[in-house]
Design a protein around this motif. Structure first.
Motif, PDB file in Angstrom:
ATOM      1  N   ALA A  36      -7.338   8.208   2.588  1.00  0.00           N
ATOM      2  CA  ALA A  36      -6.851   6.989   1.941  1.00  0.00           C
ATOM      3  C   ALA A  36      -7.895   5.886   2.065  1.00  0.00           C
ATOM      4  CB  ALA A  36      -5.548   6.552   2.594  1.00  0.00           C
ATOM      5  N   GLN A  37      -8.081   5.161   0.997  1.00  0.00           N
ATOM      6  CA  GLN A  37      -9.014   4.043   1.038  1.00  0.00           C
ATOM      7  C   GLN A  37      -8.449   2.963   1.954  1.00  0.00           C
ATOM      8  OE1 GLN A  37      -9.451   3.222  -3.272  1.00  0.00           O
ATOM      9  NE2 GLN A  37     -11.621   3.566  -2.940  1.00  0.00           N
ATOM     10  N   ALA A  38      -9.325   2.238   2.593  1.00  0.00           N
ATOM     11  CA  ALA A  38      -8.874   1.187   3.504  1.00  0.00           C
ATOM     12  C   ALA A  38      -9.844   0.020   3.453  1.00  0.00           C
ATOM     13  CB  ALA A  38      -8.769   1.724   4.931  1.00  0.00           C
ATOM     14  N   ARG A  68      -0.881  -7.655   3.426  1.00  0.00           N
ATOM     15  CA  ARG A  68      -0.219  -6.355   3.316  1.00  0.00           C
ATOM     16  C   ARG A  68       0.334  -6.137   1.904  1.00  0.00           C
ATOM     17  NH1 ARG A  68       2.452  -6.694   9.298  1.00  0.00           N
ATOM     18  NH2 ARG A  68       0.876  -5.459  10.380  1.00  0.00           N
ATOM     19  N   GLY A  71      -2.525  -5.390  -0.408  1.00  0.00           N
ATOM     20  CA  GLY A  71      -2.996  -4.029  -0.206  1.00  0.00           C
ATOM     21  C   GLY A  71      -2.144  -3.016  -0.962  1.00  0.00           C
ATOM     22  N   LYS A  72      -0.829  -3.202  -0.929  1.00  0.00           N
ATOM     23  CA  LYS A  72       0.074  -2.302  -1.661  1.00  0.00           C
ATOM     24  C   LYS A  72      -0.220  -2.357  -3.156  1.00  0.00           C
ATOM     25  CE  LYS A  72       3.959  -2.776   1.573  1.00  0.00           C
ATOM     26  NZ  LYS A  72       5.328  -3.319   1.751  1.00  0.00           N
ATOM     27  N   VAL A  76      -4.583   0.224  -1.446  1.00  0.00           N
ATOM     28  CA  VAL A  76      -5.446   0.510  -0.297  1.00  0.00           C
ATOM     29  C   VAL A  76      -4.688   0.246   0.996  1.00  0.00           C
ATOM     30  CG1 VAL A  76      -7.568  -0.063  -1.532  1.00  0.00           C
ATOM     31  CG2 VAL A  76      -6.413  -1.840  -0.201  1.00  0.00           C
ATOM     32  N   GLU A  77      -5.117   0.931   2.031  1.00  0.00           N
ATOM     33  CA  GLU A  77      -4.562   0.677   3.360  1.00  0.00           C
ATOM     34  C   GLU A  77      -5.237  -0.570   3.924  1.00  0.00           C
ATOM     35  OE1 GLU A  77      -4.585   2.592   7.861  1.00  0.00           O
ATOM     36  OE2 GLU A  77      -5.385   3.753   6.168  1.00  0.00           O
ATOM     37  N   VAL A  78      -4.450  -1.450   4.508  1.00  0.00           N
ATOM     38  CA  VAL A  78      -4.987  -2.668   5.100  1.00  0.00           C
ATOM     39  C   VAL A  78      -5.019  -2.518   6.615  1.00  0.00           C
ATOM     40  CG1 VAL A  78      -4.579  -5.130   5.473  1.00  0.00           C
ATOM     41  CG2 VAL A  78      -4.217  -4.156   3.206  1.00  0.00           C
ATOM     42  N   GLN A  79      -6.187  -2.692   7.188  1.00  0.00           N
ATOM     43  CA  GLN A  79      -6.357  -2.638   8.635  1.00  0.00           C
ATOM     44  C   GLN A  79      -6.816  -4.015   9.112  1.00  0.00           C
ATOM     45  OE1 GLN A  79      -9.237   0.482   9.255  1.00  0.00           O
ATOM     46  NE2 GLN A  79      -7.849   2.099   8.564  1.00  0.00           N
TER      47      GLN A  79
END
Length: 265
Positions: A36-38, A68, A71-72, A76-79
């Motif tokens: 998954a992209q992040a 967040r 990101g949705k 992308v996944e948000v870190q």
């Protein structure tokens, strides 16, 4: 004997051939799912109500919720990565984080190294004193010790007010505003210059202990920042922010944290 052996060999060959023909081909191995992209968001995790840790140690805040949701929308996944906020531009340029999203003030100086979204929140640099302090105006900071968070726009805001900056005895820098407020309460500071959203959050939790002056060090805008060459990521973030403003999502998040919609349209 030879005839018997020949018949036996023929039978074995036929059986082998039958087995080979009837055998189902092995299914190809399933491809491993793509990672998954992040994106990694750098923040000061002691900057309520924008981004901070709750009683359980979990990251929460207005900017956390906005990030967040964005990101949705862009898939992308948000870190989140807590960083030394005074070194935020080095963290970004060094690719240790991809985005700065934590009450980041848009300034002309920062635009040289950071690509910003359009503003999403208006902020002021307010002056906080103790409730018993005799200070009632910006002019009375002359000869006083004033606290700021190191690396924050409060430093620039004071410096831009040349006369006041020259008159202040000392500008004392802190790693975070919590420590600065503790020094203010203890009498080691005469005043604290801080982002309004943060200052009012803290002072509101301790009524009767602090006072916010009517004077301030000017108005500024918050934006989300990426590296200058990350134009594709910036375009996606900007689109997500625009959509969140248009459909009321940003207003809902704002109301949850501030009691009203203060998002800049």
């Amino acid at each position: 004997m030879k005839k018997t052996v020949s018949i036996l060999l023929a039978s074995l060959a036929a059986a082998t051939l039958f087995t080979a023909c009837g055998k189902k081909p092995e299914a190809p191995a399933a491809a491993a799912p793509a990672a998954a992209q992040a994106i990694v968001i750098g923040l000061d995790d002691n900057f309520p109500p924008m981004g901070f840790r709750d009683d359980k140690g979990e990251l929460v805040g207005f900017d956390i919720d906005l990030a967040r949701e964005a990101g949705k929308r862009i898939g992308v996944e948000v870190q989140f990565k807590p960083i030394d906020w005074s070194a935020k531009e080095a963290e970004l340029s060094g690719k240790r984080v991809d985005v700065l999203w934590n009450g980041l003030t848009i300034t002309e100086e920062r635009k040289a190294n950071i690509l910003f979204t359009t503003p999403y929140l208006e902020n002021h640099q307010i002056i906080v004193v103790t409730d018993k302090s005799p200070i009632t105006s910006k002019a009375q900071l002359a000869g006083k010790v004033v606290g700021v968070q190191d690396g924050s726009s409060a430093v620039d805001a004071i410096q831009k007010d040349g006369d006041t900056a020259k008159a202040i005895k000392e500008i004392k820098k802190f790693g975070d505003n919590v420590t600065a407020l503790m020094d203010l309460s203890a009498g080691r500071l005469d005043a604290l210059v801080v982002d309004e959203v943060v200052g009012r959050y803290y002072t509101g939790k301790k009524p009767g202990e602090y006072r916010v002056l009517e004077d301030n060090f000017g108005t500024e805008d918050y934006g989300v920042g990426t590296r200058k060459d990350d134009t594709e990521l910036m375009a996606k973030l900007q689109k997500a922010m625009d959509e969140m403003k248009a459909d009321g999502t940003a207003a809902t998040i704002s109301t949850q944290w501030f009691g009203k919609d203060i998002v800049k349209k």
